[in-house]
Enzyme design. Structure first.
Site, mmCIF file in Angstrom:
data_model
loop_
_atom_site.group_PDB
_atom_site.id
_atom_site.type_symbol
_atom_site.label_atom_id
_atom_site.label_comp_id
_atom_site.label_asym_id
_atom_site.label_seq_id
_atom_site.Cartn_x
_atom_site.Cartn_y
_atom_site.Cartn_z
ATOM 1 C CB CYS A 77 45.871 14.435 35.266
ATOM 2 S SG CYS A 77 45.709 14.415 33.309
ATOM 3 N N GLY A 191 43.474 1.297 39.055
ATOM 4 C CA GLY A 191 44.336 0.904 37.809
ATOM 5 C C GLY A 191 44.421 -0.476 37.728
ATOM 6 N N GLY A 192 44.007 -1.212 36.525
ATOM 7 C CA GLY A 192 44.244 -2.385 36.298
ATOM 8 C C GLY A 192 43.071 -3.073 36.621
#
Length: 199
Positions: A77, A191-192
């Protein structure tokens, strides 16, 4: 809603700060608002954040009665409140020995597997050898064998948390290389990925 789509998908809680659980328990408050989940939601992973090994140990102990399937340490994070003032989340990637200490204490307290969620790197600590060092130092000789990797680096200054989810380039090949370099470990790519076909 997620369970209507799939009974097999692992669900993750939002990151809960270890201090919150420890302090609320000391105040005599119920931890249900932070930890309770319906049994029909299994498998569920509790995602914790923090940088104090003793408090992390206590938080995992407190959560153990709720029946989570896995405990996850958030090292990804990039929020200023977390990685800046709090000095945990993605900031922990700069200090793999501290992460190792946290994981060691979490494993001592947890009846279920402990995992790490992280990035490819942070700020100028963003080379593949540094990522290899992080994986090695946080897992070698421990029970931990699963990393969930958001295949981007994180910028702790200059980008917002939302921008950190999109602006840094994706490097899926680094995650594939990790799987080759550490065949005894498991790596989940994050991610993505926007749909099932792409996954």
């Amino acid at each position: 809603l997620a369970r209507l789509l799939s009974k097999r998908t692992w669900l993750y809680t939002e990151m809960i700060v270890d201090k919150t659980l420890v302090y609320k328990d000391k105040e005599g408050q119920s931890l249900d608002p932070w930890l309770y989940f319906a049994q029909a939601q299994h498998p569920v992973v509790l995602q914790l954040g923090g940088n104090n090994a003793s408090e992390m140990f206590e938080a995992v102990k407190l959560a153990s009665s709720y029946g989570y399937d896995e405990i996850n340490l958030n090292c990804g994070c990039p929020s200023p409140r977390v990685s800046g003032k709090g000095c945990f989340g993605a900031a922990l990637m700069k200090d793999p020995q501290s992460v190792r200490t946290l994981i060691t204490r979490m494993e001592e307290a947890s009846p279920v597997p402990v995992t790490i969620k992280c990035r490819l790197g942070v700020d100028d600590n963003d080379t593949y050898p540094e990522l290899v060092r992080f994986v090695k130092e946080t897992s070698e000789g421990l029970s931990l064998n699963h990393f969930i990797i958001h295949a981007r680096k994180a910028f702790l200054k200059g980008l917002s948390p939302a921008q950190n989810r999109d602006v840094p380039p994706l490097k899926y090949d680094w995650v594939f290389r990790l799987a080759e370099d550490f065949p005894h470990l498991h790596f989940s790519l994050n991610g993505g990925v926007k749909d099932l076909e792409e996954a």
